[in-house]
Motif scaffolding. Structure first.
Motif, PDB file in Angstrom:
ATOM      1  N   THR A 265       0.726  -1.201   0.091  1.00  0.00           N
ATOM      2  CA  THR A 265       0.111   0.039  -0.029  1.00  0.00           C
ATOM      3  C   THR A 265       0.872   1.391  -0.103  1.00  0.00           C
ATOM      4  O   THR A 265       1.906   1.521   0.574  1.00  0.00           O
ATOM      5  N   ILE A 266       0.390   2.202  -0.707  1.00  0.00           N
ATOM      6  CA  ILE A 266       1.287   3.453  -1.098  1.00  0.00           C
ATOM      7  C   ILE A 266       0.287   4.857  -0.605  1.00  0.00           C
ATOM      8  O   ILE A 266      -0.616   5.005  -1.413  1.00  0.00           O
ATOM      9  N   PRO A 267       0.454   5.337   0.770  1.00  0.00           N
ATOM     10  CA  PRO A 267      -0.263   6.297   1.031  1.00  0.00           C
ATOM     11  C   PRO A 267      -0.045   7.259   0.132  1.00  0.00           C
ATOM     12  O   PRO A 267       1.378   8.024   0.153  1.00  0.00           O
ATOM     13  N   VAL A 268      -0.824   8.091  -0.583  1.00  0.00           N
ATOM     14  CA  VAL A 268      -0.423   9.239  -1.521  1.00  0.00           C
ATOM     15  C   VAL A 268      -1.194  10.346  -1.077  1.00  0.00           C
ATOM     16  O   VAL A 268      -1.332  11.541  -1.649  1.00  0.00           O
ATOM     17  N   GLY A 269      -1.942  10.556   0.234  1.00  0.00           N
ATOM     18  CA  GLY A 269      -2.606  11.594   0.387  1.00  0.00           C
ATOM     19  C   GLY A 269      -1.758  12.827   0.708  1.00  0.00           C
ATOM     20  O   GLY A 269      -2.252  14.132   0.545  1.00  0.00           O
ATOM     21  N   SER A 270      -0.578  12.534   1.178  1.00  0.00           N
ATOM     22  CA  SER A 270       0.484  13.830   1.644  1.00  0.00           C
ATOM     23  C   SER A 270       1.211  14.114   0.492  1.00  0.00           C
ATOM     24  O   SER A 270       1.866  14.923   0.454  1.00  0.00           O
ATOM     25  N   ALA A 271       1.140  13.677  -0.885  1.00  0.00           N
ATOM     26  CA  ALA A 271       1.646  13.887  -1.809  1.00  0.00           C
ATOM     27  C   ALA A 271       1.451  15.232  -2.339  1.00  0.00           C
ATOM     28  O   ALA A 271       0.193  15.515  -2.327  1.00  0.00           O
ATOM     29  N   PRO A 272       2.215  16.052  -2.736  1.00  0.00           N
ATOM     30  CA  PRO A 272       1.826  17.360  -3.399  1.00  0.00           C
ATOM     31  C   PRO A 272       0.876  17.393  -4.434  1.00  0.00           C
ATOM     32  O   PRO A 272       0.966  16.566  -5.495  1.00  0.00           O
ATOM     33  N   THR A 273      -0.172  18.107  -4.390  1.00  0.00           N
ATOM     34  CA  THR A 273      -1.268  17.931  -5.662  1.00  0.00           C
ATOM     35  C   THR A 273      -1.819  19.351  -5.306  1.00  0.00           C
ATOM     36  O   THR A 273      -1.904  19.929  -4.530  1.00  0.00           O
ATOM     37  N   ASP A 274      -2.598  19.870  -6.884  1.00  0.00           N
ATOM     38  CA  ASP A 274      -3.289  20.890  -6.936  1.00  0.00           C
ATOM     39  C   ASP A 274      -4.668  20.477  -7.366  1.00  0.00           C
ATOM     40  O   ASP A 274      -5.231  21.393  -8.137  1.00  0.00           O
ATOM     41  N   GLY A 275      -4.971  19.293  -7.222  1.00  0.00           N
ATOM     42  CA  GLY A 275      -6.202  18.789  -7.822  1.00  0.00           C
ATOM     43  C   GLY A 275      -6.362  18.090  -9.169  1.00  0.00           C
ATOM     44  O   GLY A 275      -6.982  17.529  -9.793  1.00  0.00           O
ATOM     45  N   ALA A 276      -5.006  18.425  -9.930  1.00  0.00           N
ATOM     46  CA  ALA A 276      -4.753  17.822 -11.258  1.00  0.00           C
ATOM     47  C   ALA A 276      -4.627  16.398 -11.179  1.00  0.00           C
ATOM     48  O   ALA A 276      -3.922  15.926 -10.122  1.00  0.00           O
ATOM     49  N   PRO A 277      -4.703  15.560 -12.120  1.00  0.00           N
ATOM     50  CA  PRO A 277      -4.247  14.214 -12.232  1.00  0.00           C
ATOM     51  C   PRO A 277      -2.784  13.938 -11.913  1.00  0.00           C
ATOM     52  O   PRO A 277      -1.871  14.785 -12.275  1.00  0.00           O
ATOM     53  N   ARG A 278      -2.451  12.920 -11.142  1.00  0.00           N
ATOM     54  CA  ARG A 278      -1.082  12.643 -10.916  1.00  0.00           C
ATOM     55  C   ARG A 278      -0.455  11.222 -11.415  1.00  0.00           C
ATOM     56  O   ARG A 278      -1.693  10.328 -11.456  1.00  0.00           O
ATOM     57  N   GLY A 279       0.611  11.209 -11.560  1.00  0.00           N
ATOM     58  CA  GLY A 279       0.991  10.038 -11.741  1.00  0.00           C
ATOM     59  C   GLY A 279       1.970   9.206 -10.661  1.00  0.00           C
ATOM     60  O   GLY A 279       2.585   9.890 -10.358  1.00  0.00           O
ATOM     61  N   LEU A 280       1.526   8.066 -10.561  1.00  0.00           N
ATOM     62  CA  LEU A 280       2.323   7.242  -9.462  1.00  0.00           C
ATOM     63  C   LEU A 280       2.919   6.066  -9.979  1.00  0.00           C
ATOM     64  O   LEU A 280       2.549   5.219 -10.970  1.00  0.00           O
ATOM     65  N   THR A 281       4.143   6.147  -9.558  1.00  0.00           N
ATOM     66  CA  THR A 281       5.144   5.065 -10.165  1.00  0.00           C
ATOM     67  C   THR A 281       5.615   4.285  -9.189  1.00  0.00           C
ATOM     68  O   THR A 281       6.232   4.726  -8.172  1.00  0.00           O
ATOM     69  N   VAL A 282       5.721   2.846  -9.292  1.00  0.00           N
ATOM     70  CA  VAL A 282       6.484   1.808  -8.402  1.00  0.00           C
ATOM     71  C   VAL A 282       7.474   1.523  -8.957  1.00  0.00           C
ATOM     72  O   VAL A 282       7.404   1.000 -10.271  1.00  0.00           O
ATOM     73  N   MET A 283       8.615   1.202  -8.352  1.00  0.00           N
ATOM     74  CA  MET A 283       9.730   0.509  -9.022  1.00  0.00           C
ATOM     75  C   MET A 283      10.266  -0.599  -8.108  1.00  0.00           C
ATOM     76  O   MET A 283      10.231  -0.389  -6.816  1.00  0.00           O
ATOM     77  N   TRP A 284      10.700  -1.700  -8.728  1.00  0.00           N
ATOM     78  CA  TRP A 284      11.350  -2.618  -7.839  1.00  0.00           C
ATOM     79  C   TRP A 284      12.165  -3.515  -8.359  1.00  0.00           C
ATOM     80  O   TRP A 284      12.487  -3.497  -9.575  1.00  0.00           O
ATOM     81  N   GLN A 285      13.180  -4.307  -7.811  1.00  0.00           N
ATOM     82  CA  GLN A 285      14.091  -5.073  -8.284  1.00  0.00           C
ATOM     83  C   GLN A 285      13.681  -6.545  -8.756  1.00  0.00           C
ATOM     84  O   GLN A 285      12.823  -6.933  -7.663  1.00  0.00           O
ATOM     85  N   VAL A 286      13.993  -6.986  -9.787  1.00  0.00           N
ATOM     86  CA  VAL A 286      13.599  -8.129 -10.163  1.00  0.00           C
ATOM     87  C   VAL A 286      14.316  -9.378  -9.562  1.00  0.00           C
ATOM     88  O   VAL A 286      15.798  -9.412 -10.258  1.00  0.00           O
ATOM     89  N   GLY A 287      14.014 -10.200  -8.905  1.00  0.00           N
ATOM     90  CA  GLY A 287      14.798 -11.263  -8.270  1.00  0.00           C
ATOM     91  C   GLY A 287      15.987 -10.649  -7.568  1.00  0.00           C
ATOM     92  O   GLY A 287      16.177  -9.623  -6.768  1.00  0.00           O
ATOM     93  N   THR A 288      17.286 -11.446  -7.888  1.00  0.00           N
ATOM     94  CA  THR A 288      18.548 -10.952  -7.132  1.00  0.00           C
ATOM     95  C   THR A 288      19.287 -10.344  -7.900  1.00  0.00           C
ATOM     96  O   THR A 288      20.486  -9.803  -7.485  1.00  0.00           O
ATOM     97  N   ASP A 289      18.928 -10.091  -9.145  1.00  0.00           N
ATOM     98  CA  ASP A 289      19.962  -9.172 -10.181  1.00  0.00           C
ATOM     99  C   ASP A 289      19.955  -7.918  -9.712  1.00  0.00           C
ATOM    100  O   ASP A 289      18.926  -7.158  -9.873  1.00  0.00           O
ATOM    101  N   PRO A 290      21.036  -7.096  -9.137  1.00  0.00           N
ATOM    102  CA  PRO A 290      21.000  -5.870  -8.948  1.00  0.00           C
ATOM    103  C   PRO A 290      20.905  -4.747 -10.026  1.00  0.00           C
ATOM    104  O   PRO A 290      20.780  -3.430  -9.945  1.00  0.00           O
ATOM    105  N   THR A 291      20.840  -5.183 -11.403  1.00  0.00           N
ATOM    106  CA  THR A 291      20.828  -4.209 -12.958  1.00  0.00           C
ATOM    107  C   THR A 291      19.683  -4.800 -13.170  1.00  0.00           C
ATOM    108  O   THR A 291      19.429  -4.255 -14.376  1.00  0.00           O
ATOM    109  N   HIS A 292      18.326  -5.380 -12.686  1.00  0.00           N
ATOM    110  CA  HIS A 292      17.221  -5.733 -13.290  1.00  0.00           C
ATOM    111  C   HIS A 292      16.122  -5.111 -12.543  1.00  0.00           C
ATOM    112  O   HIS A 292      15.889  -5.454 -11.462  1.00  0.00           O
ATOM    113  N   PHE A 293      15.558  -4.251 -13.186  1.00  0.00           N
ATOM    114  CA  PHE A 293      14.321  -3.542 -12.624  1.00  0.00           C
ATOM    115  C   PHE A 293      13.115  -3.287 -13.250  1.00  0.00           C
ATOM    116  O   PHE A 293      13.313  -3.550 -14.368  1.00  0.00           O
TER     117      PHE A 293
END
Length: 300
Positions: A265-293
């Motif tokens: 879960t990602i609380p976004v209520g505190s994220a800056p906003t002026d009422g316009a649409p916002r883009g939420l991006t999540v990133m993660w590492q795939v497996g144990t490869d430190p260069t694969h995202f």
């Protein structure tokens, strides 16, 4: 140092010495010299001792915002290498040119496809950016944020109707983009549960439920053991995520069990906003490869 007066009078003085007065070519040359000198004096300055001139560069139209919480992000006159690469990728996508987009992907993202031909047949239909969305996003301002201890630059863009982000990093092939699509079969599955759009915003046009701003955003991952997977997963089963709203990093809660998988879960209520649409991006590492995202972006 020669002055403007020197340049203007010198050709005329030479011709006057002959007793004939300035010729038309001489006058034309003097006029051109005057224009050149005036142009130089508006673009540079030099001190009385003949120091090298200081050239003033006018910033190009548009700017790149840095990933900070500042109300007025810092601006740079020209696109960074990361933004320039993303714009090149979007140009290819907008033109439907998979052959031009393919070499811009990291080797890890290319390995998610059996072949370049397979990528070409899926480009814009497997969660990668569509031609229509690419055209819209090219006109939007871009934000940059660093991730994975500076290894990755997250370049994102948001419009009234589209949001997307691309992971740019140095790879074995040079500066490239991590942007593999969603595998149709054979890998562990993830999906957005708020907004309930499925993986990679794929169900937006199918009447998916909009974002419920009374609850945190959420994304879930199915356990690889519950999927009919053979070989390593190209999606992974992350222990943690990083998240940004329009380039501003926000916290992500620890995952909780969700069926046979886990949900973030990602609380976004505190994220800056002026009422316009916002883009939420999540990133993660795939497996144990430190260069694969991988990343996924939704419009809130």
């Amino acid at each position: 140092m020669r002055t403007t007066r020197d340049v203007l009078t010198e050709p005329i003085a030479r011709s006057s010495a002959t007793g004939r007065g300035p010729s038309r070519p001489a006058l034309a040359a003097a006029a051109l010299a005057a224009v050149a000198v005036l142009g130089l004096t508006t673009g540079c300055t030099a001190d009385a001792e003949g120091a090298a001139p200081t050239v003033t560069i006018t910033p190009a139209p548009g700017s790149v915002a840095t990933g900070s919480a500042s109300a007025e992000p810092a601006e740079t006159p020209y696109a960074s290498p990361a933004v320039a690469l993303v714009r090149q990728y979007l140009d290819a996508a907008a033109a439907g040119d998979a052959a031009a987009a393919w070499p811009l992907l990291s080797p890890e993202s290319q390995a998610a496809y059996p072949s370049e031909q397979q990528f070409a047949s899926a480009f814009g239909r497997d969660g990668t950016v569509t031609a229509e969305a690419a055209g819209q996003l090219l006109a939007a301002p871009f934000t940059e944020a660093t991730a994975a201890e500076g290894v990755v630059t997250v370049v994102s863009a948001t419009t009234e109707a589209e949001a997307d982000a691309w992971l740019v990093r140095e790879s074995s092939a040079g500066l490239r983009i991590d942007d593999a699509g969603v595998p149709s079969t054979g890998d562990s599955v993830y999906e957005w549960t708020n907004p309930a759009v499925g993986p990679e915003d794929a169900a937006v046009d199918a009447g998916a439920a909009p974002f419920d701003d009374s609850a945190p955003a959420s994304v879930s991952f199915a356990s690889p053991a519950s999927a009919d997977a053979e070989g390593p997963s190209t999606v992974g089963y992350p222990n943690g995520l990083s998240a940004w709203v329009d380039g501003v990093e926000i916290p992500v809660d620890e995952p909780v069990s969700a069926g046979s998988g886990r949900e973030f879960t990602i609380p976004v209520g505190s994220a800056p906003t002026d009422g316009a649409p916002r883009g939420l991006t999540v990133m993660w590492q795939v497996g144990t490869d430190p260069t694969h995202f991988r990343s996924s972006t939704v419009l809130l």
